[in-house]
Enzyme design. Structure first.
Site, PDB file in Angstrom:
ATOM      1  N   ASP A 178      -3.346   7.801   4.292  1.00  0.00           N
ATOM      2  CA  ASP A 178      -2.839   6.458   4.594  1.00  0.00           C
ATOM      3  C   ASP A 178      -3.481   5.953   5.885  1.00  0.00           C
ATOM      4  O   ASP A 178      -3.888   6.738   6.745  1.00  0.00           O
ATOM      5  CB  ASP A 178      -1.313   6.532   4.764  1.00  0.00           C
ATOM      6  CG  ASP A 178      -0.661   5.163   4.789  1.00  0.00           C
ATOM      7  OD1 ASP A 178      -1.327   4.173   4.424  1.00  0.00           O
ATOM      8  OD2 ASP A 178       0.521   5.082   5.170  1.00  0.00           O
ATOM      9  N   GLU A 179      -3.574   4.626   6.036  1.00  0.00           N
ATOM     10  CA  GLU A 179      -4.137   3.991   7.245  1.00  0.00           C
ATOM     11  C   GLU A 179      -5.503   4.601   7.613  1.00  0.00           C
ATOM     12  O   GLU A 179      -5.763   4.934   8.773  1.00  0.00           O
ATOM     13  CB  GLU A 179      -3.166   4.139   8.430  1.00  0.00           C
ATOM     14  CG  GLU A 179      -1.773   3.592   8.183  1.00  0.00           C
ATOM     15  CD  GLU A 179      -1.703   2.073   8.224  1.00  0.00           C
ATOM     16  OE1 GLU A 179      -2.764   1.431   8.321  1.00  0.00           O
ATOM     17  OE2 GLU A 179      -0.582   1.533   8.142  1.00  0.00           O
TER      18      GLU A 179
ATOM     19  N   ARG B 188       2.105 -10.692  10.223  1.00  0.00           N
ATOM     20  CA  ARG B 188       3.457 -10.123  10.361  1.00  0.00           C
ATOM     21  C   ARG B 188       4.508 -11.112   9.864  1.00  0.00           C
ATOM     22  O   ARG B 188       5.653 -10.745   9.626  1.00  0.00           O
ATOM     23  CB  ARG B 188       3.778  -9.805  11.830  1.00  0.00           C
ATOM     24  CG  ARG B 188       2.916  -8.783  12.545  1.00  0.00           C
ATOM     25  CD  ARG B 188       2.736  -7.509  11.771  1.00  0.00           C
ATOM     26  NE  ARG B 188       1.510  -7.559  10.973  1.00  0.00           N
ATOM     27  CZ  ARG B 188       1.256  -6.753   9.950  1.00  0.00           C
ATOM     28  NH1 ARG B 188       2.137  -5.866   9.566  1.00  0.00           N
ATOM     29  NH2 ARG B 188       0.110  -6.849   9.291  1.00  0.00           N
TER      30      ARG B 188
ATOM     31  N   LYS C 261       0.816  -1.217   0.000  1.00  0.00           N
ATOM     32  CA  LYS C 261       0.000   0.000   0.000  1.00  0.00           C
ATOM     33  C   LYS C 261       0.851   1.269   0.000  1.00  0.00           C
ATOM     34  O   LYS C 261       0.490   2.268  -0.644  1.00  0.00           O
ATOM     35  CB  LYS C 261      -0.954   0.013   1.193  1.00  0.00           C
ATOM     36  CG  LYS C 261      -0.301   0.186   2.545  1.00  0.00           C
ATOM     37  CD  LYS C 261      -1.330   0.298   3.648  1.00  0.00           C
ATOM     38  CE  LYS C 261      -0.663   0.476   5.002  1.00  0.00           C
ATOM     39  NZ  LYS C 261       0.148   1.696   5.086  1.00  0.00           N
ATOM     40  N   THR C 262       1.974   1.257   0.724  1.00  0.00           N
ATOM     41  CA  THR C 262       2.817   2.458   0.767  1.00  0.00           C
ATOM     42  C   THR C 262       3.374   2.767  -0.613  1.00  0.00           C
ATOM     43  O   THR C 262       3.428   3.930  -1.041  1.00  0.00           O
ATOM     44  CB  THR C 262       3.968   2.270   1.773  1.00  0.00           C
ATOM     45  OG1 THR C 262       3.423   1.944   3.058  1.00  0.00           O
ATOM     46  CG2 THR C 262       4.794   3.539   1.891  1.00  0.00           C
TER      47      THR C 262
ATOM     48  N   GLN D 235      -7.481  -4.454   9.849  1.00  0.00           N
ATOM     49  CA  GLN D 235      -6.332  -4.084  10.682  1.00  0.00           C
ATOM     50  C   GLN D 235      -6.627  -2.873  11.562  1.00  0.00           C
ATOM     51  O   GLN D 235      -5.711  -2.203  12.036  1.00  0.00           O
ATOM     52  CB  GLN D 235      -5.109  -3.803   9.801  1.00  0.00           C
ATOM     53  CG  GLN D 235      -4.605  -5.021   9.048  1.00  0.00           C
ATOM     54  CD  GLN D 235      -3.289  -4.760   8.351  1.00  0.00           C
ATOM     55  OE1 GLN D 235      -2.232  -4.670   8.970  1.00  0.00           O
ATOM     56  NE2 GLN D 235      -3.337  -4.624   7.031  1.00  0.00           N
TER      57      GLN D 235
END
Length: 745
Positions: free
Chosen positions: A217-218, A610, A33-34, A248
Site C-alpha cells: 500500500d502507498e 481532502r 484503494k484500501t 500524492q
C-alpha cells in the site's frame, strides 16, 4: 464471490481479479484503494485457494495494518493468523526476531526509539571527547539515519571532506556501542533485514518461495532501501501487487522516492497500469481544480479523477488584508457551516507550516470554538515554545520550580542528574525554591545574587561556562538586561542569549521550530495590541489560559487543525486552505531544491482532494513575521486553477497571474525568490502600510458626506494611500486619505 465483488466499479473489479502476475495500480485520491487492496487479498484466498501463509501485505502505519486485518477478517470465514501484515519496520523486526543469530543479534535485542537513539549518541560522543558545540548529537543522528536509509554502513559512506570524515568516525563508534549493548534503531531494522537477505541466499530463497503474493500500500512513499528489500523478497514466481499514486508523494524529506514506480514497471515487466480514476469523495469542481493543477508537474503517470456526482460549488477564494483578517474569515465561515448542520469534526483547517496555527488557534480561542490540532501539538504546547515560555517565566519569577527544571540544562550546560539531585536536596533542606538553592550554591551562603550581580555589571568578567553557576549567571543577566525592554524585545533577547535560537538552528527540524519561536514574537505583538496590560506576567497568564482551553479529545466534536502533510489519508466535508502566498505555499525552501516546486504542487493537490463538498482558499496581503509586517503576493497555485472554478469572496483587489520565474541552480543571491516575484509585479498588487497608529483597521471615523463609519481595510502609501470604510448608511467605500479629510472618533 459475487458478494465479495459487489459494489466495485469495473476498474476495481479488474484490479481485484487480476491474474497472478505483478501489477501497478495507480489509485487516485478517494478512489477506494484500501477496499481494492483488502478485497484483492480476500479474493486470492477465497477463489484461488492461496493460503494466508503465502501472503505478505505491507502498509506504512500500524493503524492501516490493523484496519487491513479487520477488513479481511470480516470478509473471510477463516483464520488469517499466518499472513504477514504490517509496516516495513514491524515486518523487518519479525524477520530479525526469527533469525537473530544469522543477523548477528542477541535473542532479546531491544529497539531504540528516536530519543533513546539520541541518548546513546550523546554517550558515545562524550566517551570520545567530542565538542558538542562543533558536532551536535542531533547532527550526528541525522547523518547516521540518512546513511542507513541509503543502505550504507559507516565504511561505505563516501568521504569527501573533513566534516564527513568525522561523521563517519562517529557512525562507526555508534555502531560499535549498539552492537555491544545489543540494541537497534528504527533505520537499523530495515538495513539489517536487507543485509540478512542479501548475505544469506538460503534464507532469501526461503522467503521468496514462501511469499507467492506480495501486496504494498502507498507504494509512492517507499524509499530506495525499502524497494530493494521488497525485490529480495519477490521470487521469480511471485506476484507483486502495488497500489499508489505518484501525485500524492509528499514525503521526500523522509526518503520517499517517486522513481520507484517507474523502476517497478521496468523491473517487473509491467505492460499495463490499472488506473482507479473514479473518485467517491469530492464534487466535480474540486476534482477539476485538482486535475488541472497537478498537470503542471512533469514526468507523472497520467490519470484524471472524475466523479459520478454533480459539479458542486465553486472553490471560494478570500483575499485577506492581514493574517488576522484571514483567521477571522475562517472562524466566521466555520460558524456558518456549523449553523447549516456541518459537524465541527467534518471541517478541516489546513496550513503549510506549523507556525501558522498560532493565529488560527488564537481566533478560535477568542470565538470560544472547540478545536483539535491533528497529528501535532497546539502552539503553546510545542516543545520549543514551552522552553521559551519557561525562560520567560524565570525572567518574570525565578522561584518557579517547574520552569527551572525544564530549562536548567536545556540547551545543555553540563548539569547532570547528580547536580540536580543535590540542588533539590538543598532546596528541601532550606525550605525554599530551587532558584534560592541555586543562588546559594553559586554565590555562597548569605551572598544570594551579589556575586552574579557584580559579574553582570563588570563586562570584563566572563560568564561561567558550565554547571549551575552558568545557569544562575544566565538568568540574572537576562533579568538585568530585560528590565528596561519592551515585551517583544524581551523575547528576542531571551531567544538569542538562552541559546534556544542557536540550538534549533542546528536541529533537523530547526526551520519549523524556529518559525514557531518567531511566531511567539508575533503572538506577543498581537497580545499587546489587544490587551491593556502589556507586562510579561500578564502575557504568561494569557498563554497559560489559551493553552488550557478548547482542545478536545478525539471523540468530541471539534474543528480539525493540521498541516497539509498530516491531512494525507483524511477527508472532510469542508476544507479551508490558508496562507496561499508565495514563499509560504509554495514554501521558500522549495525554490532552490531539485523537484521542490513539484512536491509543493503535490501537497496542494493532496489538500484539495481532502474536501468532499466545499473548498475555501485564502491568502493574506500582509502577514506578521518576527514581530514585523511582511507583504505577500498570492501563490502561483491559485493561478494554476481555472478561473471559472473559483468564486472570489469580497476581494480587495483581483489577483492576477504570477509569472513563473526560472531559478538558476546556482542561485545564491540574498534576495529571496519571493522578492524577485514582487519586483516583477505591477504596483496594483503591492500593499503598503500607512500610518496604522492613526488609521488602523477597526478605527471609527466621520466623513463630511457619508457620516460615521469603520475602517475595514487600507492600502497604498503617501499620496496613494486609501482606506476602505464601511459607513452606517452608505455601505462600503474606498476613499483617498489625501482628499477624504476624515475625523477620527
Amino acid at each position: 464471490m459475487s458478494l465479495l465483488l459487489s459494489g466495485l466499479n469495473n476498474e476495481q473489479v479488474k484490479a481485484v481479479t487480476l491474474e497472478e502476475k505483478s501489477a501497478l495500480v495507480l489509485a487516485g485520491a478517494g478512489s477506494g484503494k484500501t477496499r481494492v487492496l483488502t478485497t484483492r487479498i480476500s479474493y486470492l484466498i477465497q477463489s484461488r485457494q492461496v493460503s494466508p501463509h503465502n501472503i505478505l501485505a505491507v502498509t506504512f502505519t500500524n493503524k492501516a495494518a490493523k484496519e487491513m486485518r479487520a477488513r479481511i477478517s470480516n470478509m473471510l470465514p477463516i483464520n488469517i493468523q499466518g499472513m504477514w501484515v504490517g509496516t516495513f519496520h514491524s515486518l523487518c523486526n519479525r524477520m530479525l526476531r526469527a533469525h537473530y543469530q544469522d543477523a548477528g543479534l542477541p535473542q532479546a535485542f531491544q529497539i531504540l526509539d528516536s530519543s533513546d537513539q539520541l541518548a546513546v549518541i550523546k554517550r558515545v560522543l562524550k566517551d570520545i571527547n567530542v565538542d558538542n558545540e562543533k558536532f551536535t548529537p542531533r547532527q550526528v543522528q541525522w547523518f547516521i539515519n540518512n546513511a542507513k536509509d541509503d543502505g550504507l554502513r559507516g565504511l561505505q559512506v563516501e568521504v569527501y571532506d573533513d566534516f564527513t570524515r568525522k561523521m563517519v568516525e562517529f557512525y562507526l563508534a555508534y555502531e560499535q556501542q549498539c552492537n555491544k549493548e545489543g540494541v537497534v534503531d528504527f533505520s537499523e531494522l530495515l538495513l539489517r533485514s536487507y543485509e540478512l537477505l542479501i548475505r544469506n541466499e538460503v534464507l532469501q530463497k526461503h522467503y521468496s518461495s514462501r511469499f507467492i503474493h506480495i501486496l504494498v500500500d502507498e507504494f509512492q512513499d517507499t524509499s530506495q532501501l525499502q524497494y530493494k528489500w521488497l525485490r529480495l523478497l519477490a521470487g521469480s514466481e511471485s506476484s507483486v501487487f502495488v497500489v499508489g499514486d505518484d501525485d500524492q508523494s509528499i514525503y521526500a524529506f523522509r526518503g520517499a522516492n517517486t522513481g520507484n514506480m517507474k523502476e517497478f514497471k521496468r523491473d517487473f515487466h509491467i505492460s499495463g497500469v490499472i488506473k482507479l480514476e473514479q473518485n467517491y469523495r469530492s464534487h466535480g469542481n474540486i476534482l477539476d481544480a485538482a486535475n488541472t493543477l497537478i498537470r503542471n508537474n512533469n514526468g507523472r503517470l497520467d490519470k484524471n479523477l472524475w466523479t459520478a456526482e454533480d459539479h458542486g460549488e465553486l472553490l471560494k477564494v478570500y483575499n485577506a488584508p492581514t493574517d488576522l483578517d484571514e483567521a477571522s474569515f475562517i472562524v466566521n465561515e466555520v460558524k456558518s457551516l456549523h449553523t447549516e448542520g456541518v459537524r465541527f469534526s467534518k471541517i478541516g483547517v489546513l496550513y503549510r507550516s506549523n507556525a501558522q496555527s498560532r493565529v488560527l488557534e488564537h481566533a478560535l480561542f477568542n470565538a470560544s470554538l472547540s478545536y483539535r490540532v491533528y497529528g501535532g501539538l497546539r502552539f503553546f504546547e510545542r516543545q520549543e515554545v514551552k522552553h521559551a515560555l519557561a525562560y520567560l517565566r524565570m525572567i518574570a519569577n525565578p522561584d518557579d520550580d517547574n520552569a527551572l527544571l525544564r530549562i536548567i540544562n536545556f540547551p545543555t550546560r553540563g548539569i547532570g542528574a547528580r547536580s540536580l539531585e543535590q540542588l533539590q536536596d538543598s532546596a528541601k533542606e532550606q525550605g525554599g525554591s530551587l532558584w534560592q538553592a541555586a543562588l546559594e550554591m553559586s554565590c555562597g551562603k548569605g551572598g544570594k545574587g551579589r556575586s552574579s550581580a557584580s559579574r553582570i555589571e563588570n563586562k570584563n568578567i566572563d560568564a561561567p561556562r558550565k554547571g549551575i553557576n552558568s545557569f544562575v549567571f544566565l538568568i540574572e543577566s537576562m533579568r538585568h538586561d530585560c528590565s528596561e525592554l519592551s515585551l517583544p524585545e524581551i523575547v528576542d533577547h531571551m531567544l538569542v542569549h538562552s541559546g534556544l535560537a542557536d540550538y534549533y538552528n542546528n536541529h533537523r527540524e530547526g526551520a519549523n521550530r524556529l518559525e514557531n519561536l518567531n511566531e511567539l514574537i508575533n503572538a506577543i505583538t498581537i497580545y499587546i495590541q489587544e490587551s491593556e496590560d502589556s507586562s510579561l506576567t500578564a502575557f504568561l497568564a494569557h498563554a497559560s489560559l489559551e493553552a488550557g482551553e478548547y482542545q478536545n479529545s478525539d471523540n468530541q466534536d471539534a474543528i480539525q487543525l493540521m498541516t497539509v502533510h498530516s491531512a494525507k489519508g483524511l477527508e472532510f466535508h469542508s476544507v479551508f486552505l490558508s496562507g496561499l502566498e508565495e514563499g509560504l505555499f509554495p514554501h521558500d525552501n522549495s525554490y532552490n531544491e531539485a523537484g521542490g516546486l513539484e512536491e509543493e504542487r503535490r501537497l496542494m493537490y493532496v489538500a484539495l482532494t481532502r474536501a468532499q463538498q466545499r473548498v475555501y482558499l485564502s491568502f493574506a496581503q500582509s502577514r506578521m513575521l518576527h514581530g514585523q509586517t511582511h507583504y505577500n503576493v498570492p501563490s502561483r497555485f491559485l493561478n494554476e486553477i481555472p478561473k471559472n472554478l473559483l468564486k472570489v469572496l469580497h476581494p480587495i483587489q483581483e489577483f492576477e497571474d504570477i509569472e513563473e520565474i526560472s531559478i538558476d541552480s546556482n542561485y545564491r543571491d540574498n534576495v529571496s525568490v519571493k522578492d524577485s516575484i514582487l519586483k516583477k509585479k505591477s504596483s496594483s498588487l503591492e500593499v503598503h502600510a500607512i500610518d496604522s497608529s492613526k488609521w488602523n483597521i477597526g478605527k471609527r471615523v466621520v466623513h463630511k458626506k457619508f457620516g460615521v463609519g469603520v475602517i475595514v481595510s487600507y492600502e497604498g502609501a503617501g499620496v496613494d494611500a486609501r482606506v476602505q470604510v464601511k459607513f452606517n448608511e452608505y455601505g462600503t467605500k474606498w476613499l483617498s486619505l489625501e482628499y477624504a479629510k476624515f475625523l477620527s472618533i
